[in-house]
Scaffold this motif. Structure first.
Motif, PDB file in Angstrom:
ATOM      1  N   VAL A  39       0.858  -1.186   0.000  1.00  0.00           N
ATOM      2  CA  VAL A  39       0.000   0.000   0.000  1.00  0.00           C
ATOM      3  C   VAL A  39       0.893   1.234   0.000  1.00  0.00           C
ATOM      4  O   VAL A  39       1.625   1.473   0.963  1.00  0.00           O
ATOM      5  N   GLU A  40       0.824   2.017  -1.063  1.00  0.00           N
ATOM      6  CA  GLU A  40       1.639   3.223  -1.166  1.00  0.00           C
ATOM      7  C   GLU A  40       0.808   4.495  -1.264  1.00  0.00           C
ATOM      8  O   GLU A  40       1.331   5.587  -1.080  1.00  0.00           O
ATOM      9  N   GLU A  41      -0.481   4.370  -1.554  1.00  0.00           N
ATOM     10  CA  GLU A  41      -1.355   5.540  -1.669  1.00  0.00           C
ATOM     11  C   GLU A  41      -1.546   6.147  -0.285  1.00  0.00           C
ATOM     12  O   GLU A  41      -1.926   5.465   0.661  1.00  0.00           O
ATOM     13  N   SER A  42      -1.282   7.450  -0.140  1.00  0.00           N
ATOM     14  CA  SER A  42      -1.157   8.090   1.170  1.00  0.00           C
ATOM     15  C   SER A  42      -2.405   7.973   2.038  1.00  0.00           C
ATOM     16  O   SER A  42      -2.307   7.719   3.240  1.00  0.00           O
ATOM     17  N   THR A  43      -3.592   8.141   1.454  1.00  0.00           N
ATOM     18  CA  THR A  43      -4.798   8.102   2.281  1.00  0.00           C
ATOM     19  C   THR A  43      -5.052   6.705   2.839  1.00  0.00           C
ATOM     20  O   THR A  43      -5.512   6.556   3.969  1.00  0.00           O
ATOM     21  N   ARG A  44      -4.705   5.669   2.072  1.00  0.00           N
ATOM     22  CA  ARG A  44      -4.884   4.302   2.561  1.00  0.00           C
ATOM     23  C   ARG A  44      -3.854   3.974   3.636  1.00  0.00           C
ATOM     24  O   ARG A  44      -4.158   3.298   4.617  1.00  0.00           O
ATOM     25  N   VAL A  45      -2.626   4.449   3.452  1.00  0.00           N
ATOM     26  CA  VAL A  45      -1.596   4.237   4.470  1.00  0.00           C
ATOM     27  C   VAL A  45      -2.014   4.921   5.768  1.00  0.00           C
ATOM     28  O   VAL A  45      -1.888   4.355   6.859  1.00  0.00           O
ATOM     29  N   GLU A  46      -2.559   6.134   5.660  1.00  0.00           N
ATOM     30  CA  GLU A  46      -2.996   6.871   6.846  1.00  0.00           C
ATOM     31  C   GLU A  46      -4.124   6.135   7.561  1.00  0.00           C
ATOM     32  O   GLU A  46      -4.188   6.112   8.788  1.00  0.00           O
ATOM     33  N   GLY A  47      -5.040   5.529   6.794  1.00  0.00           N
ATOM     34  CA  GLY A  47      -6.125   4.766   7.400  1.00  0.00           C
ATOM     35  C   GLY A  47      -5.609   3.583   8.200  1.00  0.00           C
ATOM     36  O   GLY A  47      -6.064   3.323   9.324  1.00  0.00           O
ATOM     37  N   LEU A  48      -4.650   2.864   7.620  1.00  0.00           N
ATOM     38  CA  LEU A  48      -4.037   1.749   8.341  1.00  0.00           C
ATOM     39  C   LEU A  48      -3.262   2.239   9.561  1.00  0.00           C
ATOM     40  O   LEU A  48      -3.276   1.612  10.615  1.00  0.00           O
ATOM     41  N   GLN A  49      -2.615   3.392   9.409  1.00  0.00           N
ATOM     42  CA  GLN A  49      -1.847   3.941  10.520  1.00  0.00           C
ATOM     43  C   GLN A  49      -2.750   4.309  11.696  1.00  0.00           C
ATOM     44  O   GLN A  49      -2.398   4.093  12.868  1.00  0.00           O
TER      45      GLN A  49
END
Length: 280
Positions: free
Chosen positions: A237-247
């Motif tokens: 996962v490299e797309e920023s909004t998806r990474v932020e969701g996981l974070q």
């Protein structure tokens, strides 16, 4: 009801082909994602993820779509091809491994199995054998996994944090001696300045990462990437909004986990329950 269509050859990659077919059927019917969700009784965002190739969904969802579009068996056949194809998994994992080697920090959450960076040879061998490997291929994979541990043993090793679900520590190896060695290894690593180990008690109940192992890498340019996986698939996962969701989900889990010192004591208490003599 429309007739079953012949599968064309727009895309030869099974997962992408499945996603393309879903988009074509929906747009051809003039239905929005929200309308599709309302008609079939699932959250519309699920169908958006299916059409982007972000998830494959379940057979139940795919069967419902086959019925809705009047394509009996077509979508389910494409789903089975996509679910059985591991080419993308291997490619994404190789890319993840390349990024991991360059990471300046690593964060991780484990659902049921210890991360490779913490595994002993005995633990790795039993886990990989349970996945169907044997003989020379098994030994090669064990050796490769042990090579990954060098990431935490070099002069400039990156900070590493792992949150272990209690189930990880409650699922022993068949070989009691190897299991003791593995727990001792984790407890020892937890004392290192660059390694942080936390335990998430089973008593916290359900949470946002309940079925997903996830890695977070912070790269040299400050960019974060994530790698999420279970026993059957893995996704970079490299797309920023998806990474932020996981974070955000990870941050909640971290807040519920035991502090590092308490976590190490918890591991030592479990170790006390393991017989010293493998024959005991």
């Amino acid at each position: 009801m429309s007739q079953r269509r012949v599968v064309t050859g727009r895309s030869q990659e099974p997962r992408q082909r499945f996603a393309e077919e879903l988009r074509t059927l929906r747009t051809g019917s003039g239905t929005s994602l929200r309308q599709l969700g309302e008609r079939l009784g699932w959250d519309w965002s699920l169908f958006g993820k299916l059409e982007k190739g972000e998830t494959l969904g379940s057979p139940e969802v795919v069967q419902a779509l086959d019925t809705h579009y009047g394509t009996p068996g077509l979508l389910l056949a494409l789903w089975e091809l996509a679910a059985g194809d591991h080419t993308q998994f291997r490619e994404r994992y190789r890319r993840y491994m390349a990024l991991e080697a360059k990471a300046v920090s690593l964060w991780h959450f484990a659902v049921s199995v210890l991360p490779g960076l913490l595994q002993t040879p005995g633990y790795a061998r039993e886990v990989l054998a349970a996945g169907g490997l044997k003989g020379r291929e098994l030994e090669q994979q064990v050796e490769a996994r042990m090579g990954r541990r060098e990431l935490l043993e070099g002069k400039d090793e990156p900070p590493f944090r792992t949150i272990l679900s209690e189930a990880v520590l409650r699922t022993p190896l068949r070989d009691v001696g190897e299991w003791r060695g593995q727990l001792e290894h984790v407890a020892g690593l937890a004392e290192r300045a660059t390694v942080t180990v936390q335990v998430l008690p089973q008593s916290v109940g359900l949470h946002g990462l309940v079925s997903t192992d996830v890695w977070f890498l912070r790269l040299g340019d400050g960019r974060p990437v994530a790698y999420a996986e279970n026993a059957h698939w893995g996704e970079l996962v490299e797309e920023s909004t998806r990474v932020e969701g996981l974070q955000r989900a990870y941050d909640v889990v971290r807040d519920m986990a035991m502090p590092p010192a308490e976590s190490r004591q918890f591991i030592l208490r479990i170790l006390e329950e393991v017989p010293c003599d493998p024959l005991t």
